[in-house]
Enzyme design. Sequence first.
Site, PDB file in Angstrom:
ATOM      1  N   THR A   1     -11.043   5.222  -4.790  1.00 43.35           N
ATOM      2  CA  THR A   1     -11.843   3.811  -4.054  1.00 43.35           C
ATOM      3  C   THR A   1     -12.451   4.068  -2.863  1.00 43.35           C
ATOM      4  O   THR A   1     -12.320   4.810  -1.954  1.00 43.35           O
ATOM      5  CB  THR A   1     -10.563   3.112  -4.032  1.00 43.35           C
ATOM      6  OG1 THR A   1      -9.752   3.194  -3.126  1.00 43.35           O
ATOM      7  CG2 THR A   1      -9.966   2.511  -5.299  1.00 43.35           C
TER       8      THR A   1
ATOM      9  N   GLY B   1      -3.600   6.718  -0.052  1.00 44.96           N
ATOM     10  CA  GLY B   1      -2.267   7.087   0.789  1.00 44.96           C
ATOM     11  C   GLY B   1      -2.349   8.555   1.075  1.00 44.96           C
ATOM     12  O   GLY B   1      -3.032   9.392   0.809  1.00 44.96           O
TER      13      GLY B   1
ATOM     14  N   GLU C   1      -3.482  -0.026  -8.429  1.00 48.02           N
ATOM     15  CA  GLU C   1      -3.262   0.514  -9.910  1.00 48.02           C
ATOM     16  C   GLU C   1      -3.971  -0.325 -10.842  1.00 48.02           C
ATOM     17  O   GLU C   1      -3.622  -0.770 -11.978  1.00 48.02           O
ATOM     18  CB  GLU C   1      -1.884   0.968 -10.306  1.00 48.02           C
ATOM     19  CG  GLU C   1      -1.286   2.044  -9.639  1.00 48.02           C
ATOM     20  CD  GLU C   1      -2.074   3.505  -9.798  1.00 48.02           C
ATOM     21  OE1 GLU C   1      -2.617   3.548 -10.909  1.00 48.02           O
ATOM     22  OE2 GLU C   1      -2.095   3.926  -8.982  1.00 48.02           O
TER      23      GLU C   1
END
Lengths: 611, 611
Positions: B150, B189, B434
């Site tokens: 992203t 992350g 997600e």
Amino acid sequence: TGQPLVTATQSGVNPDIHSERTSPSFPVERVTNLLDGGAELTATRRHVESIINSDSTFSQDDRYFLTRVEQYEGSVRRAVRLREKMKELGWADNGTEAMFAFRVLGADVAFGIHNGVFIPTIKELGIEAQIAKWVPLAQDLQIIGTYAQTELGHGTYLRGLETTVTFDPSNQEFVINMPRLSSIKWWPGDLGRSATHALVLAQLYTQGKCQGMHAFIVQIRSLVDHSSLPGVTVGDIGPKMNFDQVDNGFLILQNVHIPRENMLCRYSEVSPDGTYVKRGSDRINYFSMVLTRTRLLSAEIIPALAKACVIAIRYSVVRRQSKLKPGEMETKILDYQMQQQKLFPQLATVFAFHFMASSFEAFCNQVKVQIKSKGDFSSLPELHALSAGLKALLSDVCSAGVETCRRACGGHGYSLLSGLPSLYTRVAGSCTYEGENTVMQLQTARLIKNAGFQLQSLLQSGVEQYVAWDSTSILLAQAAIAHCQYTIVNNFVETMSRLQHEPEIQQVLQVLCDLYALSGILANAEEFLHDGYMTGHQLDLVTASQRDLLTCVRKDAVSLVDAFDYSDQQLHSAIGSYDGHAYQRLFEWAQKAPMNAKVPFALFLALSSCC
Amino acid sequence: TGQPLVTATQSGVNPDIHSERTSPSFPVERVTNLLDGGAELTATRRHVESIINSDSTFSQDDRYFLTRVEQYEGSVRRAVRLREKMKELGWADNGTEAMFAFRVLGADVAFGIHNGVFIPTIKELGIEAQIAKWVPLAQDLQIIGTYAQTELGHGTYLRGLETTVTFDPSNQEFVINMPRLSSIKWWPGDLGRSATHALVLAQLYTQGKCQGMHAFIVQIRSLVDHSSLPGVTVGDIGPKMNFDQVDNGFLILQNVHIPRENMLCRYSEVSPDGTYVKRGSDRINYFSMVLTRTRLLSAEIIPALAKACVIAIRYSVVRRQSKLKPGEMETKILDYQMQQQKLFPQLATVFAFHFMASSFEAFCNQVKVQIKSKGDFSSLPELHALSAGLKALLSDVCSAGVETCRRACGGHGYSLLSGLPSLYTRVAGSCTYEGENTVMQLQTARLIKNAGFQLQSLLQSGVEQYVAWDSTSILLAQAAIAHCQYTIVNNFVETMSRLQHEPEIQQVLQVLCDLYALSGILANAEEFLHDGYMTGHQLDLVTASQRDLLTCVRKDAVSLVDAFDYSDQQLHSAIGSYDGHAYQRLFEWAQKAPMNAKVPFALFLALSSCC
């Protein structure tokens, strides 16, 4: 390796948001005036905001990066600075400027309970001598007071409070005790670290008899070194979902003695021999509760949804995602019907609730005159019921609405830097404090049911009816909500009718009024269908009309949220600023995070050596 | 001044919760086994938990009092310690013990993306040589990887991603660039502070042509001193609503060169002369996405609601408030119908969702066999659609349910110490990551509509249909939800039918199954009434039946949540512990808050001198 791609500060306004502002269908400034209550008030508000925004003590640029202790200390600094400013500029305690200043700073300035509850309660329940002794000290911050009512084991059920105050005629003192763990005072704001005094609500015992709950002023910390006094254990209750900067506290009082004069005694007193004397009615007290709730609507609850709308709508015109037609630019997400469906009913709700709160404040002032001038308490039950119902409905709807706005911003809505998570976690608190919402709805329902209902019985009776109340409570809560909904729509329509001289504003607000009403029907469609008030076909027509209204709102959406006139300093949002440079601000603000302050070299070494 | 009233530690179990456990209508341990998938798995899970709970590195007693940096560092320590433990105890990476360990520690152990996405993606998309080179390094934490997909400006719309990778045949290298601010990788992350390598998803350009999104391994930090490499700008994106311990990061790559071998090339490759070669279908990749979502359901989303139910139901039998009958003790709040109405449908939902997730996992395994053994991809579209729909529905419902549980605990539910705010803010994130839920629902709807739908077109076509999709999107989303709801109820009924040999369990679960189904009808009553599937009178019967079911659940409520078998260490809740000593724990935990660590004497002096 090339130049970093983000060195140059983008100046001016993002063209994607600029284009939204070129031809509003209404004069934006006039709607701002309407919301403020007139052009003069707009000017005063902006004056106050400019003073606050230009003083670095009030700056909150680092708000998302501070520890609780740092946030608390900042809020205290702001409170002290605000008091200085008010003196310096000659702003009266109850004046318009102070009102705007407190509204702008909100819970980010310390001593909210001190200013908003401790001082007013002494004024309401104290006699002249008590007011003269305590209020000036409190206003000058020589003492800091809290309002210690709720206990670990008891919230809204006041009769269950366990703290006892027993009068001892032999030395003309009251003795305060907490018999059990569940009696510890828990939650009072400004208590954990700040308060020197507490207004303790406790069961009064004299001559062997319990006289119910009364209020007592108790010093809890030294005025010399701020240490807790003998018999007093006091501290902070720990972190919460929000309000990090507030030192909500706990308080244990064991055999604490206070002089007889420290009972607030405008309405009831214990005479030197221990005789309990009641004088007059304290019905007027309910009026304070009503006013507190009303202030909460205008100062905290409705602004939370308004700010969320500003952020989400501005972001939705600078965020482009996917394409409606091939070959075109990606589409602004506000052009998707599903995004409009999420956001525009919230926008309509802000206007509906704002007008409702304004009318309700006017009603309060009218009742106040009735009471003060004629001793006429007849409107108080309706006022109390409506305030409870509105508080419950508005805080529920605004919480849900803020969360809808937050989620409509996708991943970035999950970043604290968007401002949206804090708006949610803060307004979610309002569903519980100042009366848990389920309890509030039941209060409204009860009063709906019996207009002649006597207010005292809210606290003193009700026990026998409780079983019946419980088993029908779900239906009653629904009835209360429906009653409030009707009142709000009705009030919006009436507000519209008074805007005949401003046809452009009337027109755009009419769209929002219709949208609010139709969205309310769709959200409660079950009830309209259930008894045949509407057919499925009629409901389809409502859905179609609602869709048309979304399209009408679209072209004015940014101008409508601009009209709320929140400065960037009030929004605290990287993605909702006036200039629309969402990505740049996210990137710039992220650099300031303490997580970026140190390179985890030691960590890296630890890692590479361990396995 | 007397003894403090809270010195003595209350031992044993609170009688108010003890009395709830004396006569459950079913064998509690057997329900635990059923939920675990058998008595052996229960034993293994408890064994793993006991190892974790007895190791102080994993202790989180101070979790509510730490800064972000402290939380992050704790999560890294736990990750390293877990890796050591696994080696020491011989737990296989994909074994049952490791699965339970990761489930118990959840997002509180670092390197979730490294373990859960970086390594598996290399295994899926890499050729043998790539797997042999990178996976062992990663498994031993010699390198830490992230999955950088992203961007600031793009989330779910993958075709809009802007990062480019251009092949240069002259030196056999790929050159990576980010053309705009909106191209910065944002959110991955383990990136902000940990990652040494990134799996970068980017548009591949070779021989002047864009070949769409592909995955590349890029080293971003030095393995010697952990500094960022030339052309790399990397950091943390700042605080979020939760996941404080995760270093979600940003990544800027400018003219970064990587060797040709770093493109994961199981399904497509760039040959030395720059020719793009596609081999085989990468449809199997969708299977990874499905598995990730399924794991999310069982590991994060459903447990959030389960834990919220444990906390709220246990608290509701030790909290007493107001009286149903005069002269009696105050009533346990779980005895109020409104409290049951709030909590018991959530409890039923946990069971319904748990059984659904189990069945779905079984279905996944079946499809996996079909694909691997016969190359039969025919079930993949249904699997993909159902996984998207279930993820959207379950995360929405669980988020709302957790918040309902939180509010049902009144003021104490607003304290972080209750454990409930964190459960909400964490599960609320799952509505976005997600796959944003609205997008997920539309994916389900699309596939519902056309079962023969080709999966690739999800990314590659759809453009022309988009306008039409948008205008009917609200209805389609509703249809997707209804389809999933039906599947869940159906699955619950089937699960019941297999429990004939355990009549006591079947009986209590039947009540929950009925309650889930009826609550679903009531929550969507509008749709049943709209086209005359039900009359208002029939709906009243449903309401009455639901009320009867609440009464049936009441007597087993505590035993049912006990059956989830969460240890106190997993609940992190002062008000939801097994022994029911809610007030004592709130009081004890509050003492540990940093706000109580120092007396604000300097502050007091500053205050008293200022005015």
